[in-house]
Design a protein around this motif. Structure first.
Motif, short mmCIF file in Angstrom:
data_model
loop_
_atom_site.label_atom_id
_atom_site.label_comp_id
_atom_site.label_asym_id
_atom_site.label_seq_id
_atom_site.Cartn_x
_atom_site.Cartn_y
_atom_site.Cartn_z
N ALA A 1 0.83 -1.17 -0.13
CA ALA A 1 -0.08 -0.21 -0.01
C ALA A 1 0.89 1.29 0.11
O ALA A 1 0.26 2.23 -0.37
CB ALA A 1 -0.98 0.03 1.12
N VAL A 2 1.93 1.23 0.27
CA VAL A 2 3.07 2.26 0.51
C VAL A 2 4.28 2.06 -0.25
O VAL A 2 5.25 2.22 0.47
CB VAL A 2 3.11 2.62 1.81
N ARG A 3 4.25 1.60 -1.50
CA ARG A 3 5.32 1.21 -2.08
C ARG A 3 6.18 2.64 -2.50
O ARG A 3 5.66 3.72 -2.76
CB ARG A 3 4.89 0.95 -3.54
N TYR B 1 8.30 12.77 3.20
CA TYR B 1 8.25 11.38 2.75
C TYR B 1 7.47 10.35 3.36
O TYR B 1 7.47 10.56 4.69
CB TYR B 1 9.73 10.99 2.76
N PRO B 2 6.60 9.46 2.88
CA PRO B 2 5.75 8.82 3.48
C PRO B 2 6.48 7.58 4.40
O PRO B 2 7.63 7.35 3.94
CB PRO B 2 4.82 8.13 2.47
N ARG B 3 5.87 7.47 5.33
CA ARG B 3 6.39 6.22 6.22
C ARG B 3 5.78 4.88 5.60
O ARG B 3 4.72 4.96 5.47
CB ARG B 3 6.39 6.35 7.65
#
Length: 175
Positions: free
Chosen positions: A103-105, A129-131
């Motif tokens: 889901a968070v590639r 930046y997404p974790r």
């Protein structure tokens, strides 16, 4: 390791590591000769806060998006190379192994190339930046220092409340 951190040892094999290193070295050669798009390649420097000496820093490759270190922001308007197929293959492998969530590639990568004596000052990776955030150590072991108060000791060395050894071919996930 610590709450919110996961450390995977030998996440890739030596053949994979060699393939990645050869690709990174070629990208650095292309970057040094100005053959990569926009700001994909950067030669960074570092000033030691304890001694005032300027160090060599590190070489940086940015794919997918550009992080503006001077203004501490992601700058989508700055051109960089897209995420390279070898990086997409690595992401696929890590997702397939279940260490990175589908889901968070990751859609971007910053590759820091450290040579003996290179270092960077203590910092917090940008919250845009997404974790989870991940770091893959290649070619050699390296210590990562963690803590709210990291003290410069001079000559590019620091003291911190926590030190994690990132062994060669290990992956650290920061949630």
């Amino acid at each position: 390791v610590l709450d919110g951190l996961l450390l995977y040892q030998d996440i890739i094999n030596q053949r994979w590591e060699t393939e990645l290193i050869e690709w990174i070295e070629e990208c650095v050669r292309l970057g040094l000769s100005g053959q990569l798009a926009g700001e994909t390649f950067m030669q960074s420097t570092y000033t030691d806060h304890a001694t005032g000496k300027r160090g060599r820093g590190r070489q940086v490759l940015q794919y997918g998006s550009y992080y503006d270190y001077a203004n501490h922001r992601i700058a989508p308007e700055v051109p960089v190379e897209p995420l390279h197929p070898i990086l997409l293959k690595l992401v696929d492998k890590l997702v397939h192994q279940g260490v990175l969530p589908q889901a968070v590639r990751p859609d971007s990568a910053i590759i820091n190339l450290y040579r003996p004596g290179d270092n960077i000052p203590p910092h917090i990776d940008h919250m845009d930046y997404p974790r989870p955030f991940s770091t893959l150590s290649l070619l050699s072991d390296a210590d990562m220092l963690l803590g709210a108060h990291i003290e410069p000791r001079g000559n590019g060395t620091f003291r911190a409340p926590c030190t994690i050894n990132l062994s060669r071919r290990s992956l650290l996930i920061l949630a």
